[in-house]
Design an enzyme around this catalytic site. Sequence first.
Site, short mmCIF file in Angstrom:
data_model
loop_
_atom_site.label_atom_id
_atom_site.label_comp_id
_atom_site.label_asym_id
_atom_site.label_seq_id
_atom_site.Cartn_x
_atom_site.Cartn_y
_atom_site.Cartn_z
N ASP A 69 0.73 -1.10 0.06
CA ASP A 69 0.10 -0.05 0.00
C ASP A 69 0.86 1.21 -0.01
O ASP A 69 0.70 2.24 -0.81
CB ASP A 69 -0.96 -0.08 1.07
CG ASP A 69 -1.51 1.34 1.41
OD1 ASP A 69 -2.51 1.58 0.88
OD2 ASP A 69 -1.27 1.99 2.41
N GLU A 136 -2.46 -4.94 -3.63
CA GLU A 136 -1.37 -4.47 -2.60
C GLU A 136 -0.40 -5.32 -2.27
O GLU A 136 0.76 -5.07 -2.10
CB GLU A 136 -2.25 -3.76 -1.39
CG GLU A 136 -2.95 -2.51 -1.88
CD GLU A 136 -3.83 -1.82 -0.68
OE1 GLU A 136 -4.22 -0.60 -0.56
OE2 GLU A 136 -3.84 -2.82 0.25
#
Lengths: 247, 247
Positions: A69, A136
């Site tokens: 992320d 992610e």
Amino acid sequence: MIKAIRRFYNYYLSPERELVRRLRRLLGFTPAYLKVFKLAFQHKSNNQDTDPNDPYGGQNNERLEFLGDAVLGTIVAEYLYKKYPLGDEGFLTKMRSKIVKRNSLNKIGDNMGLDELLSTYNNVRIAKSMLGNAVESLVGAIYVEQGYKGTTRFVVKEMLRNYVDITHLETFDDNYKSQLLEHCQKNGRRVDYSVVKRFKQDKRDRFKVAVLVDGQKLAVGEDFNKKAAEQIASKRALVDMGLKVSK
Amino acid sequence: MIKAIRRFYNYYLSPERELVRRLRRLLGFTPAYLKVFKLAFQHKSNNQDTDPNDPYGGQNNERLEFLGDAVLGTIVAEYLYKKYPLGDEGFLTKMRSKIVKRNSLNKIGDNMGLDELLSTYNNVRIAKSMLGNAVESLVGAIYVEQGYKGTTRFVVKEMLRNYVDITHLETFDDNYKSQLLEHCQKNGRRVDYSVVKRFKQDKRDRFKVAVLVDGQKLAVGEDFNKKAAEQIASKRALVDMGLKVSK
């Protein structure tokens, strides 16, 4: 050198070479450390693979998500910073959030075909939200193996160019709440949101939210996320007011 | 090579060598491109220095902040990921936000002595909030000159090791709002916040917020930021309830 040998083995000899070739098509390179990539597709896994000699330490899916992320956010920030030399901070921030927000990542993961890889490693129904998380954790896994430059190459060449329509995003505004607020403020009208119902569905909280303009209920929206419910209600209100075409 | 010559010039010959040496003490290296670093300390500057041949394009202070904010977040994420091989995603996220949140960055900037550099380039009174922004734009400037690895070296060696007490942060909890909420929920009491006053100060909105437990006003807090005012009020309420020692 060791990486090259591992890649050769993985691609030509490994019993998992079918997976390796699938990953190669997805990543644009042959993974040397298959374990990390397999982990990336495991939902809520534990610290089983902890190796005290590994500088990246215990790897589990959620830790990879945390790393991915952050890395993804920075690569996209840098990409936009270079692409729009005259774009101000507000524009860059908005563009970035359009690219990395939950909904977009879910779509990118879907278009990349991550659902297939996820079903290989999980015996649960693949929820839409798992796709964005998988994007992610995949970026996290690439970062662990390839570092910042290699990950940038993947994100820009394989992800952004193939699955994100940047030009479209420049003009696209899906923040219906702020659109409604802006319109009403211009016309001296007041906007309020109120939760009209809160209940459990699939063991999760679900919200029904109403949007009121000058105290009058215009529309409702429902979602597991309160803000998302407000967006849905706002979009409907904009359509009702003739400010937006429904689609 | 060109960078080395620029560094030599900047350090020994440039009319601005005093600034260069000050930056060297701060950064741990001699900057080759002085312009970007000077820009980092200019508050709300414009796109004056746009060079179409520069891959990083127009640089202004807020764009550098945007870039630096992202890069700093990722470097801190990676640092924590490696430092805590068994830390789960929730712990890592909390630790990161303790390090990069506004208030900490303001303190780091203060300890780094950025206020001096800021006063050199700005004819305004240096507000506390400008220090955190300057940390971010400084990181952005370092990234433009040094790339990801060099910036990691700066952030870890010069910033985190000198100005952040990671071990202290592990146990430190300054989210007074969530502490209060947790305590009250355990005891079946209800917590509300209400804005009791909203006014202009220095042309900015300022909020006076009250915290109510079971409908009874326990404490108030005041800040330019509503959430910060809620934190202040919550901390006072915790002290009043004997759950926290004031300091």
